[in-house]
Scaffold this motif. Sequence first.
Motif, short mmCIF file in Angstrom:
data_model
loop_
_atom_site.label_atom_id
_atom_site.label_comp_id
_atom_site.label_asym_id
_atom_site.label_seq_id
_atom_site.Cartn_x
_atom_site.Cartn_y
_atom_site.Cartn_z
N LEU A 19 0.84 -1.22 0.00
CA LEU A 19 0.00 0.00 0.00
C LEU A 19 0.86 1.25 0.00
CD1 LEU A 19 -3.05 0.51 0.08
CD2 LEU A 19 -2.90 0.71 2.54
N LEU A 20 1.92 1.24 0.81
CA LEU A 20 2.81 2.40 0.87
C LEU A 20 3.49 2.63 -0.48
CD1 LEU A 20 4.37 1.96 4.42
CD2 LEU A 20 2.91 3.82 3.65
N ASN A 21 3.72 1.53 -1.15
CA ASN A 21 4.37 1.59 -2.46
C ASN A 21 3.52 2.33 -3.50
OD1 ASN A 21 6.50 1.06 -4.11
ND2 ASN A 21 5.97 -1.10 -4.46
N VAL A 22 2.23 2.10 -3.41
CA VAL A 22 1.35 2.70 -4.42
C VAL A 22 0.31 3.61 -3.79
CG1 VAL A 22 1.57 0.89 -6.16
CG2 VAL A 22 -0.14 0.67 -4.34
N GLY A 23 0.46 3.90 -2.51
CA GLY A 23 -0.53 4.71 -1.81
C GLY A 23 -0.81 6.02 -2.49
N HIS A 24 0.21 6.62 -3.11
CA HIS A 24 -0.01 7.94 -3.71
C HIS A 24 -0.93 7.84 -4.93
CE1 HIS A 24 3.61 6.13 -5.29
NE2 HIS A 24 3.56 6.89 -6.37
N TYR A 25 -0.94 6.66 -5.61
CA TYR A 25 -1.86 6.53 -6.74
C TYR A 25 -3.30 6.50 -6.23
CZ TYR A 25 2.16 5.41 -9.59
OH TYR A 25 3.36 5.48 -10.23
N PHE A 26 -3.52 5.70 -5.15
CA PHE A 26 -4.86 5.67 -4.57
C PHE A 26 -5.23 7.05 -4.06
CE2 PHE A 26 -5.67 1.39 -5.17
CZ PHE A 26 -4.72 0.55 -4.62
N SER A 27 -4.28 7.70 -3.42
CA SER A 27 -4.52 9.03 -2.87
C SER A 27 -4.93 10.00 -3.97
CB SER A 27 -3.24 9.50 -2.18
OG SER A 27 -3.43 10.75 -1.61
N ALA A 28 -4.23 9.91 -5.12
CA ALA A 28 -4.57 10.79 -6.24
C ALA A 28 -5.97 10.49 -6.75
CB ALA A 28 -3.56 10.60 -7.38
N ALA A 29 -6.28 9.21 -6.91
CA ALA A 29 -7.60 8.83 -7.43
C ALA A 29 -8.70 9.29 -6.47
CB ALA A 29 -7.68 7.32 -7.63
N VAL A 30 -8.51 9.00 -5.19
CA VAL A 30 -9.53 9.40 -4.21
C VAL A 30 -9.60 10.92 -4.11
CG1 VAL A 30 -10.10 9.35 -1.74
CG2 VAL A 30 -9.40 7.26 -2.88
N GLY A 31 -8.44 11.57 -4.16
CA GLY A 31 -8.41 13.03 -4.07
C GLY A 31 -9.21 13.69 -5.18
N PHE A 60 -0.86 15.64 -1.71
CA PHE A 60 0.03 14.63 -1.14
C PHE A 60 0.52 13.67 -2.23
CE2 PHE A 60 1.75 11.37 1.45
CZ PHE A 60 1.24 10.16 0.99
N ALA A 61 -0.42 13.24 -3.06
CA ALA A 61 -0.08 12.29 -4.13
C ALA A 61 0.94 12.90 -5.09
CB ALA A 61 -1.34 11.86 -4.87
N LEU A 62 0.70 14.14 -5.45
CA LEU A 62 1.61 14.81 -6.39
C LEU A 62 3.00 15.00 -5.76
CD1 LEU A 62 -0.81 17.45 -7.97
CD2 LEU A 62 0.18 15.45 -9.09
N ALA A 63 2.98 15.38 -4.48
CA ALA A 63 4.26 15.60 -3.77
C ALA A 63 5.04 14.29 -3.69
CB ALA A 63 3.99 16.16 -2.39
N ARG A 64 4.35 13.23 -3.35
CA ARG A 64 4.98 11.91 -3.24
C ARG A 64 5.54 11.46 -4.59
NH1 ARG A 64 4.33 6.58 -0.99
NH2 ARG A 64 6.50 5.96 -1.18
N LEU A 92 6.39 13.39 -7.05
CA LEU A 92 7.50 14.28 -7.37
C LEU A 92 8.76 13.83 -6.65
CD1 LEU A 92 7.51 16.81 -9.13
CD2 LEU A 92 7.40 18.18 -7.05
N VAL A 93 8.61 13.47 -5.39
CA VAL A 93 9.75 12.99 -4.59
C VAL A 93 10.31 11.74 -5.23
CG1 VAL A 93 10.30 11.82 -2.41
CG2 VAL A 93 9.11 14.01 -2.38
N LYS A 94 9.44 10.85 -5.67
CA LYS A 94 9.90 9.59 -6.30
C LYS A 94 10.68 9.87 -7.56
CE LYS A 94 7.60 5.62 -5.02
NZ LYS A 94 7.51 4.36 -5.52
N VAL A 95 10.19 10.87 -8.33
CA VAL A 95 10.85 11.21 -9.60
C VAL A 95 12.24 11.77 -9.32
CG1 VAL A 95 10.79 12.91 -11.46
CG2 VAL A 95 8.79 11.48 -11.01
N ILE A 96 12.26 12.69 -8.30
CA ILE A 96 13.53 13.31 -7.95
C ILE A 96 14.48 12.23 -7.38
CG2 ILE A 96 14.67 14.96 -6.42
CD1 ILE A 96 12.09 16.67 -6.65
#
Lengths: 115, 283
Positions: B215-227, B273-277, B279-283
């Motif tokens: 979940l932590l691995n892909v949590g930002h995708y769920f967060s983006a979808a729910v957001g 949060f999803a976008l920030a996460r 972005l962090v992954k990309v960086i």
Amino acid sequence: MNGTIPDNWFTQLRKGVLELCVLKAVQSGREYGYDIVRRLREIRSLMIREGTIYPILSRLKVDGYLDVKVEESTEGPPRKCYRLTARGIRVLESMDSHWSELVDDIQALHKEARS
Amino acid sequence: MKKLAPDANRLVDGYLRSVRMAATQCPAIDPLDIESDVREHIQRAIEDSSEPVDATRVSQILERLGSPLQWLREGGETTDWHRLAMRLRQGPEDWRLAYLSFALLFAAMSFRPMLAAGVTGAFLAARAAVSSIRLRAEPAGAQRWFVWPALFMVYVPLASMLLLWPIAALRFLADLALDAEVLRANLPPTLLGLAERLYAVRLTGFDPVATTRALLNVGHYFSAAVGVWWMIVGLLLTTTPRVAESLFRPFLDRQMRRVGGLIGVLGILLLAFALARGLVKVI
């Protein structure tokens, strides 16, 4: 209501005497239901609601102790007039006699308790 | 016959209805007799009143007559069972629907085969009770303790589903992508990797550690979808609150705009949060 008298005793006593009271209220001849209610309402010790009388009148009629004559009225709905039937008169006489006996016996008990 | 004012007439009609209902419970008496006696009594009692007779005067007369349940009890015409049946049929405050809702819910909880039908019936009865209370413009009072359980049993899962379906949808899409051979063969590596990571979010062998890690691995995708979804929901609730209010009556009546605003704000935060996460992954 006297707080020292158990409610149930009073309720049972009232149930027992109400029929006698209703039959006695009709004893003198034809009476309208409303007038019977007004007379019995004046007996403060009975403490009944006015509507209590009507189911008793209905039951006494169904049991054959009262008969009903309907009189048309120009001022409102037809008026029902109640009268004791022959059976009702006999039952009232028995009830009266039993009641007098009961009152005498209770008076006797009361006198015994005092002496 | 004396004329009654309209609200006085309504009082009398309601009273006679309760007389009829009470009298039919007692085999020893004739209900028609009682009803005609009571009508006559009311007419005699208002003989000296001026027309049209108002509700206050009629109310006094009915008060002195007493409730049919009381007179039948005083006269010894009812048993405890009759009184209970009358109480269930008449009130107080016409609680029949509330009692029905609670009874159906209790039956549904007690007998498994009845679960679906019982909860459905309890919910419908509860909604009918809520409508009835609204029509009478009265507070629910203690009735709510009989009515709310059935409503909660339906509203909570419904609201959860409406708010969180994007998580299930993403998970379903991942499942679809991995199961369909054609799709699997044609998905770009990035998306294939994402689908695999989304697919990993499940309670496999009841391993909460593995699931949480996934979940932590892909949590930002769920967060983006729910957001994103919550932003849409927030917008809908603030612009057209009536639909949601009627769906979730009586909760949140006249508060749906505020709730919509809150959901919208939370949606923005989740997306941020999803976008920030990401972005962090990309960086």
